[in-house]
Design an enzyme around this catalytic site. Structure first.
Site, mmCIF file in Angstrom:
data_model
loop_
_atom_site.group_PDB
_atom_site.id
_atom_site.type_symbol
_atom_site.label_atom_id
_atom_site.label_comp_id
_atom_site.label_asym_id
_atom_site.label_seq_id
_atom_site.Cartn_x
_atom_site.Cartn_y
_atom_site.Cartn_z
ATOM 1 N NE ARG A 34 27.014 11.336 -37.322
ATOM 2 C CZ ARG A 34 27.273 10.917 -36.089
ATOM 3 N NH1 ARG A 34 27.645 9.662 -35.874
ATOM 4 N NH2 ARG A 34 27.172 11.739 -35.059
ATOM 5 C CD GLU A 69 21.680 3.400 -33.113
ATOM 6 O OE1 GLU A 69 22.755 4.003 -33.142
ATOM 7 O OE2 GLU A 69 20.785 3.556 -33.963
ATOM 8 C CE LYS A 73 23.631 13.096 -34.019
ATOM 9 N NZ LYS A 73 23.058 12.307 -32.944
HETATM 10 N N1 PMP Z 1 23.663 6.225 -31.961
HETATM 11 C C1 PMP Z 1 22.763 7.238 -31.877
HETATM 12 C C2 PMP Z 1 21.348 6.948 -32.154
HETATM 13 C C3 PMP Z 1 23.189 8.532 -31.543
HETATM 14 O O1 PMP Z 1 22.308 9.531 -31.468
HETATM 15 C C4 PMP Z 1 24.554 8.752 -31.262
HETATM 16 C C5 PMP Z 1 25.011 10.131 -30.863
HETATM 17 N N2 PMP Z 1 25.258 10.916 -31.989
HETATM 18 C C6 PMP Z 1 25.457 7.677 -31.362
HETATM 19 C C7 PMP Z 1 24.969 6.426 -31.709
HETATM 20 C C8 PMP Z 1 26.915 7.884 -31.120
HETATM 21 O O2 PMP Z 1 27.471 8.631 -32.168
HETATM 22 P P1 PMP Z 1 28.695 9.623 -31.984
HETATM 23 O O3 PMP Z 1 29.825 8.804 -31.470
HETATM 24 O O4 PMP Z 1 28.953 10.132 -33.347
HETATM 25 O O5 PMP Z 1 28.283 10.659 -31.021
#
Ligand code: PMP
Length: 328
Positions: free
Chosen positions: A79, A209, A176
């Site tokens: 990612r 989210e 990200k």
């Molecule tokens: N959404 C956002 C905006 C995030 O920063 C994160 C944390 N990385 C997540 C969702 C959850 O992603 P992950 O399960 O890969 O940590």
């Protein structure tokens, strides 16, 4: 005002005078600027002219080492590479050794339960928005001790509010990047409202989210629904939980699992609401905008998924990168 001139000679003397309790869990950091690592938190710095600092021009990943092995490292690095590509950020040459550097840092940290943060930045190069000012991108990696959220969050569930902060449009939400201002303001909003978490709505009013977590909703009909990854970050935890939930579908404990557009009113009627992310794993929501979710307690789906995820994190050899703790 007569400002003291700080020099290389007296800088660290000045820094060491101040107590910095927030640094207690900072264990190790690598920087491509030094091509090496430090364990003294006072040295864990990045240059102010790195466009990462003054423009948020960079991408990052956060992964966890659990009981001595890194969970889903390849998914996180994948990612990270995708995020970098999306903003035309070239990976620095040191990225070629990222796996070895991460392992060496964890060993130097001497902590089997830690968080690894990998940042690729545009690099130092002046102070404008022009990314071509920076001749070379940089990589910074740090390792800090992991602390699980309070046990009460898991036992009693958390409270969630709907955020008023405009969410990132899909192009930005799916990368990200180190531009987390909306996420920061969302977290601030939650805490100011006496809540623990906040969730954003997309431009059409569907659930998006949280600040650093994905959300999913169990309908009264037994369907587990997750907002699609076109408008949110493709959460590595959420993706894995959805795969694990498929086993519950086969066992007929769940009707189905699907990506969906979820209006707020439907989320209020859910029998369970779950938050998912690397640092929390999976958390049950007990109250949403002040209303109880289901019975207002962690539900049976939360319990089942939590057991499955926990086992996956500890035992799934395909997703774990071991570290040689016996190496000298
Ligand atoms: N959404 C956002 C905006 C995030 O920063 C994160 C944390 N990385 C997540 C969702 C959850 O992603 P992950 O399960 O890969 O940590």
């Amino acid at each position: 005002m007569n400002l003291k001139t700080v020099t290389k000679e007296n800088l660290f003397h000045t820094l060491a005078r101040e107590k910095k309790p927030w640094q207690i869990d900072y264990l190790a950091m690598y920087s491509s600027q030094w091509q090496g690592m430090v364990t003294d938190p006072d040295l864990m710095t990045v240059p102010i002219d790195d466009h990462l600092v003054h423009r948020g021009d960079g991408v990052f990943e956060v992964m966890r080492c659990v009981d001595g092995s890194i969970y889903q490292m390849e998914a996180h690095l994948g990612r990270l590479e995708k995020s970098a590509k999306a903003i035309s950020l070239h990976l620095p040459p040191e990225y070629g050794q990222v796996r070895e550097i991460i392992k060496a840092l964890i060993l130097a940290a001497g902590e089997k339960n830690c968080i690894i943060r990998v940042i690729i930045s545009r690099g130092p190069g002046g102070f404008t928005t022009n990314p071509f000012e920076s001749p070379s991108s940089q990589i910074y990696i740090n390792v800090i001790r992991y602390h699980r959220p309070p046990e009460t969050f898991y036992r009693e569930g958390v409270s969630l509010i709907t955020s008023r902060i405009p969410v990132k449009k899909s192009f930005f939400a799916t990368i990200k990047s180190c531009n987390y201002l909306p996420n920061v303001l969302m977290k601030m909003e939650a805490i100011n409202a006496g809540s623990q978490y906040a969730v954003g709505l997309d431009e059409e009013g569907f659930l998006a989210e949280g600040s650093t977590e994905n959300i999913s909703v169990l309908s009264r009909e037994g369907i587990l629904r997750l907002p699609g990854f076109e408008k949110t970050l493709a959460g590595i935890t959420a993706k894995r939980i959805f795969e694990l939930a498929e086993t519950l579908v086969q066992e007929k404990k769940l009707r189905s699992v699907r990506f969906d557009r979820i209006p707020l009113e439907e989320a209020y009627l859910a029998s369970e609401v779950l938050l998912m992310g690397t640092s929390i794993n999976i958390l049950p929501v007990a109250r949403f905008d002040g209303k109880p979710v289901g019975e207002g307690l962690p539900g049976p789906l939360y319990q089942s998924l939590s057991v499955l995820l926990d086992r996956d994190i500890r035992e799934n050899r395909h997703l774990l990168t071991p570290i040689d703790w016996d190496s000298p």
